[in-house]
Structures are given as C-alpha cells and as structure tokens.
Design a protein around this motif. Sequence first.
Motif: not given
Lengths: 97, 271
Positions: B178-181, B194, B196-198
């Motif tokens: 979920d791309a929480c980083e 990261k 975008g949202d990936k």
Amino acid sequence: MEIKILKKTSNELKIEIEGEGHTFCNVLQKALLEDDAIEMAGYDIKHPLTSNPTVYVRTKGKRKPKAALIDAAKKMQKQNNEFKKSFERALKGWQRK
Amino acid sequence: MVEIEVVDKTDNTIRLFIRGVDVSFVNTLRRLILTEIPSMAVDDVVILENSSVLNDEILVHRLGLTPLTTDLDSYNLPEECPCQSEFGCNLCRVALALNVEAVEGTRTVYSGDLVSENPDVKPVSDRICIVKLVQDQKVKLEAYARLGKGKVHAKWQPVSMCAYKFFPQIKIDGKLCDACEDCVKVCPKAVFVKVGDKIEVRNVTDCTLCEDCMDACAKDPSAVELTWDKNAFIFDIESTGALPVERLVRESLNILDKKLKSFLKNLKKVK
C-alpha cells in the motif's frame, strides 16, 4: 603439491595434499559432488597451521575413486579456461564502451 | 556457461557481474587473490640512524605496510630464486634507501623520500606519511623489498579489498503493497523509491541483502520479497596499486591452473 595416499579400497580413497588449504580443496569437493557416481566426498583440515588437508572420496562402487578425482580436476580446468575466456571478452567489452 | 560483465573499472578497482559459476569457485578466486598472488613489500631493513620518536620496530613496520608497485615478471620469489641466498640477489630483492634529516624546523618523511634502485618497484603513492621529525632528528636506513604472499603476511596482499556478494533479487507484490514507505525509510542503501502511489526498486546492486525491508513491511506476508541468485555474483576488487586489477584476476586464474596441473600430475603418479 605432493600427494600421499592414506587409505585405499575398491571404492574409497583418502589422500593427503601437501601445502594446500580451503582454497583448493573446497572447489575440488564441489566438483566431486557434481559427479553422480560419487556417494560421498569431503575434506578435513585438522589444524589450519600445522596440518595438510585430507580429501576423502567414496564412490557408489562402479567407478574408481581415483578416476573420479581426475575427472573432477579436469572439469575444474575446463571451467577455469571458460572463466578466463569470458573475462577477457568482458574486458574487451569494457574497453569498447 | 560462464558469463562475465565488467560494470565499472578504473586502474585500481573493478566491479564484475559473474553468472554461471558456484560460490566455491568465486570464493577460491577471492582466496587466491588475497593469499597467493605475490607482490613486493619491504622485508628486511638495515637502520643506520634513527633519532625519530618512533622505535626502529614501528618505523620498519610502517615501511613494510607501504604498498610498492610490483614487477612480477622480472623478480623471483626468494624461495624459488636460484641464488638461494639469505640476503637475496638482484633477481629476488630490491634495495630502497631513505636518508632524511630535519635541517630546518619540523619535517615529515613521506614514502616519496624512499629512493629505489629499480624505478619499476617504488611506493605506489609518494604521499604516505612514514614519520614526523623535529629539528635535528634524522632517519637513515636501507630497506630491502622482496616478493611474498599474503598468506605469510598481510603486507604482501596485492589488494586492499576483494569481496563478492550474491546478486540480489527484489520483488514487490503490487497487490499487497500500500506504499506506506516503511521499506523506503529503513533501507540503508536507498534501494527503494516511491513513484506516484507505488514503490519501485532502483539500484538493486547496492542492496546488501540485510532483509530489513522485509522486516519493516507491516503486511503479512511481507509485500517485499528479497532473494538472491545462488549462481550470480557481484565481485569487487580494489588493488593497492601493486598490480593492475585485471592482472590480479588473470594471475589468480593462472595459479589455479597451475595447482590443477600439479594435482593431476601427482595424482597420476601415486598408486
């Protein structure tokens, strides 16, 4: 590199290799184990400073252990040559870049 | 099938991608480069005068650890030299003289002050500090460099670094992530980015296989999957300057070749 035979039967061979260590024996063991006719292959260094490694080979019976050792060494030679050629090619590739 | 690629190369460093060989072979190469390739180092020193603050032994130790350029083709290993002399001959020994006095004020003695009898065997760098002298202190000595192997003493190692690692393989499960980083923050080598949202994988070769990214991922099972290819390696060599890096690889292969030939010859002899 003097070699002494410590034990010999029809399918077993135990040799002592003078002046070598993990550097040589580890690849040798690996090459031996790739052979299907071999039941067991290993080496032992009793003490890193004072002793020579002993290499032990046991075949499944049909093959002479000495012949297996020779084949393993020849296979290593082949791999070594292939690596050499590959490395020279890679170097040339780099010079061209 | 052995595949090799030179990824980066300077005079003293090389980075190789090696595919198609097993660990034991690569490890043997590493061990050969570290312990079996001969290089030059100061072995015997005759001290004529040493009024510096360093003891003779420490001064000599510093000289021994100074890397010297090596001419492998013109010199013999002392034990293989036909002279068989304890003092060596022109084929197995190089003399370097050092004669420095601090005449005015303090003076630093550098490796560049060593005067070699053979211009092919001299310190790799002229800027290695050996000792500092205050006014009127003097160092006068004659050093004898000989070929030797790293297994006898580390001063004879031709490399300052020689190491390999398995080739990292990182996969991110797009459905789980979920791309929480979390993995981006925890990675010491900044392998993740990261976009975008990936989360995307960059600089895979920098990965040290520490698996922190897998532990940091809150998902169960982890959205990041870190594995390594058992038959692919990243091999780094850094020469001290004693020999060019490509020569080191060639020499190590030649030494293995010699060992194998001698092994086969002796094995056929014994009954």
